[in-house]
Enzyme design. Sequence first.
Site, mmCIF file in Angstrom:
data_model
loop_
_atom_site.group_PDB
_atom_site.id
_atom_site.type_symbol
_atom_site.label_atom_id
_atom_site.label_comp_id
_atom_site.label_asym_id
_atom_site.label_seq_id
_atom_site.Cartn_x
_atom_site.Cartn_y
_atom_site.Cartn_z
ATOM 1 N N PRO A 30 0.855 -1.189 0.000
ATOM 2 C CA PRO A 30 0.000 0.000 0.000
ATOM 3 C C PRO A 30 0.894 1.242 0.000
ATOM 4 C CG PRO A 30 -0.610 -1.517 1.773
ATOM 5 C CD PRO A 30 0.693 -1.988 1.213
ATOM 6 N N HIS A 31 0.581 2.209 -0.859
ATOM 7 C CA HIS A 31 1.482 3.367 -0.953
ATOM 8 C C HIS A 31 0.756 4.590 -1.496
ATOM 9 C CE1 HIS A 31 1.639 1.647 -5.052
ATOM 10 N NE2 HIS A 31 1.632 2.923 -5.407
ATOM 11 N N GLY A 32 1.385 5.726 -1.332
ATOM 12 C CA GLY A 32 0.867 6.949 -1.915
ATOM 13 C C GLY A 32 1.434 8.169 -1.229
#
Lengths: 112, 153
Positions: free
Chosen positions: B69-71
């Site tokens: 999960p990233h951002g």
Amino acid sequence: MHPQLQLLVALQDMDEMLRETEEQGEEFEGLGFKHGGLEDLKKAREELASKIEPSLASWYRRLTGKFGHAVVPVVGNLCTGCFANIPSSFVSKTNVNKVQKCESCGRLLYWP
Amino acid sequence: MDIAEVLKHTSPDLFIPDLEASDKTAALAGLVEGLISGTDIQNPDTILQMLQSRENLGSTAVGPGIAFPHGRTLAVQRLTILIARCPAGVDFDSEDGDPTKLFFMLIAPPQDTGHQYIKSLAALIDCIQDADLREKLMAAGDYESFCEAMREG
Ligand SMILES: [Zn+2]
């Protein structure tokens, strides 16, 4: 945090994601990520934008066009957009009555 | 980017050895909760919303039993990486349908102009291609031995 500011921050995060997907999508796809939900994300972005008061929404658009980012974090009493000092009377995360603007550049201020 | 460099963005406080989550939403919430309690980062709702949007764009469960999960979000000032293991596994919408047992969550500020987080993602993805390493990571007794295994590749 002011509920409108919360929405503006979420909107800017989403715009950043859309921009990144458009500009660097291939790089992410090279790592194995897929972006099949791009159209849905654009719709979600419009839905979110519609919840923002018209005057703030147009201010956001204007600043984004001018500076790239409309909302900036305040770090060490400085607007990180223009590095103007933010008066201590502004420095209040508990001030939820209005969305604060930098008096020098007009960017919307966020205390992370 | 080398793995030792990537691991500088995490810490023992950002290691969840046994995350419990019944579904994807609960897993994301648990990861963000870990991030908030392990740092001085605030505003979990903003981070959760960003991660949820990212998952709607396409699942980040792209490794064998691993998700990234990233951002980017205004809610953080620097690249921060949280590592979590979920021994029971959780459905994270992976392409192969396999449950996700290991998470590397990368949260970057919008002004990460050197694209450190993409480079970090690339290094992590490259590193965990090795099945033996994945087994070691699931078995590591603590954060230090987890990182040691990562560095040894
Ligand atoms: Zn300013």
